[in-house]
Design an enzyme around this catalytic site. Sequence first.
Site, PDB file in Angstrom:
ATOM      1  N   SER A   9      41.954  39.964  42.328  1.00 24.53           N
ATOM      2  CA  SER A   9      41.635  41.242  42.971  1.00 24.53           C
ATOM      3  C   SER A   9      41.461  42.331  41.909  1.00 24.53           C
ATOM      4  O   SER A   9      40.459  43.056  41.887  1.00 24.53           O
ATOM      5  CB  SER A   9      42.770  41.604  43.943  1.00 24.53           C
ATOM      6  OG  SER A   9      42.710  42.951  44.312  1.00 24.53           O
ATOM      7  N   HIS A  67      44.660  49.984  35.718  1.00 22.32           N
ATOM      8  CA  HIS A  67      44.987  49.603  37.084  1.00 22.32           C
ATOM      9  C   HIS A  67      46.462  49.244  37.141  1.00 22.32           C
ATOM     10  O   HIS A  67      47.039  48.799  36.148  1.00 22.32           O
ATOM     11  CB  HIS A  67      44.147  48.396  37.523  1.00 22.32           C
ATOM     12  CG  HIS A  67      43.905  48.353  39.002  1.00 22.32           C
ATOM     13  ND1 HIS A  67      42.879  49.045  39.608  1.00 22.32           N
ATOM     14  CD2 HIS A  67      44.562  47.710  39.997  1.00 22.32           C
ATOM     15  CE1 HIS A  67      42.918  48.828  40.910  1.00 22.32           C
ATOM     16  NE2 HIS A  67      43.930  48.023  41.176  1.00 22.32           N
ATOM     17  N   LYS A  94      37.606  43.843  40.201  1.00 25.17           N
ATOM     18  CA  LYS A  94      37.239  45.275  40.290  1.00 25.17           C
ATOM     19  C   LYS A  94      36.973  45.850  38.905  1.00 25.17           C
ATOM     20  O   LYS A  94      36.057  46.628  38.710  1.00 25.17           O
ATOM     21  CB  LYS A  94      38.391  46.071  40.915  1.00 25.17           C
ATOM     22  CG  LYS A  94      38.456  45.972  42.420  1.00 25.17           C
ATOM     23  CD  LYS A  94      39.393  47.016  42.984  1.00 25.17           C
ATOM     24  CE  LYS A  94      40.846  46.653  42.836  1.00 25.17           C
ATOM     25  NZ  LYS A  94      41.444  45.929  43.913  1.00 25.17           N
TER      26      LYS A  94
HETATM   27  N1  URA Z   1      46.184  46.061  43.251  1.00 25.55           N
HETATM   28  C1  URA Z   1      45.002  45.455  43.549  1.00 25.55           C
HETATM   29  O1  URA Z   1      43.931  46.003  43.330  1.00 25.55           O
HETATM   30  N2  URA Z   1      45.050  44.232  44.077  1.00 25.55           N
HETATM   31  C2  URA Z   1      46.199  43.590  44.332  1.00 25.55           C
HETATM   32  O2  URA Z   1      46.156  42.493  44.809  1.00 25.55           O
HETATM   33  C3  URA Z   1      47.419  44.225  44.018  1.00 25.55           C
HETATM   34  C4  URA Z   1      47.383  45.484  43.482  1.00 25.55           C
END
Ligand code: URA
Length: 439
Positions: A188, A87, A192
């Site tokens: 965040s 990510h 995920k």
């Molecule tokens: N990417 C994400 O998934 N969340 C964020 O807050 C910033 C970048």
Amino acid sequence: MTILDIIEKKRDKQELSKEEIEYFIKGYTEGTIADYQAAALVMAIFINGMTKEETTNLTLSMANSGEILDVFGDGAKKHQKIIVDKHSTGGVGDKVSLILLPLVASCGVPVAKMSGRGLGFTGGTVDKLEAIPGYKTGIDINSFIQNVENIGISMISQTLNLAPADKKIYALRDSISCVESIPLIASSIMSKKIASGANKIVLDVTVGSGAFMKDIEQASQLAKAMIEIGELANRETVCVLTNMEEPLGYAVGNTLEIKEAVEALKGNIPEDVKQVVLELGAYMIKLANVVNTIEEAKELLIEKLQSGEAFNKFIELVQNQGGDISYITDLEKFEKAKYIEPVYSQKSGYIQKINAETIGKLACSLGAGRIRKEDKIDMAVGIILNKKVGNYVEEGDCLGYIHTNNENTLQEAKSKMIETIKIDKQEKEPIKTILKIIS
Ligand code: URA
């Protein structure tokens, strides 16, 4: 307990308990807490921050707001499959996932990737994938898992019931200017990653004007926060700090970036993009135990790029998710913006700076990003840069192009682009791309 008590507490700089955080996440996900109340709490978190404990509780609560995916189920144990995920904390011109993930999949490492939409002035992989006619980002969990099993890769949006709390809070933060916050970004991203079932995680933590973390100090703090959450959740996490001082590559905008990514997969890859792809890819395939060293990993990645296997994997991915691959094999088929205007240099010298945040905001103002949650994106618009920091230009050289569908935006966009590309007689070194590895 009521949401008003919780907002009041955070407003007054007090620490929230696990129960209060869970109450907020449950209520907001289920819709019993209104957007305006969530907005007030998120703004209070943005301003007053969170302790490590609060951040961890927020992450786990968001991860548990939906299903926790087990991509290979018992098979994962049977075949000893390691699920490695990646990510980015966000950037301008960041098309890394589009190149890196088919490349990693072509090395035999399963990729089950849940990507995001544009956030603030940064672009999002899901918006870019949706620029490919027919590509479905919102498939169901079974198809997602099936795709990973069948062809080794699936790239989707957060439409499944995975970390639904993050989906809501992410869109809310985007529309109330509450993005650049360490606890909010860390929770965040990690919620995920935990929900989508990865056991090893490689994070691209961007630094500079086009990132949410403007200096290495802040970015290292964010990286450490995410690594700590990873440890608590039993997910080995590596952070690669990369430079986002100037846009990554040359293209900014959804279709424009898809085209640049496809060219990159065919071997025509900009140097900065290549460095980020190889560094992140090397850690991903090393964590997956495909190779023993980072050097060996980079050699394998280069081989897969040069042999065309990574490109073929991208074609397979697009086809498997309903996309029309004739657009990938013939990039000229993509719809172009009505106006494609060159921007010329007004002086000679070395490029000192190309402010990535200004370029990102400019692309958004042309329609490549959203101002309101429900805004529709214009896939064709954006900016193509011809130059990178350190390049020499003569007066009258073309610095790049504005792609827009609105004639009225042209003059202002051209002036902004000229203003943000700083040129001086002094020589300037190209920007160092890979800044630091934290694990
Ligand atoms: N990417 C994400 O998934 N969340 C964020 O807050 C910033 C970048």
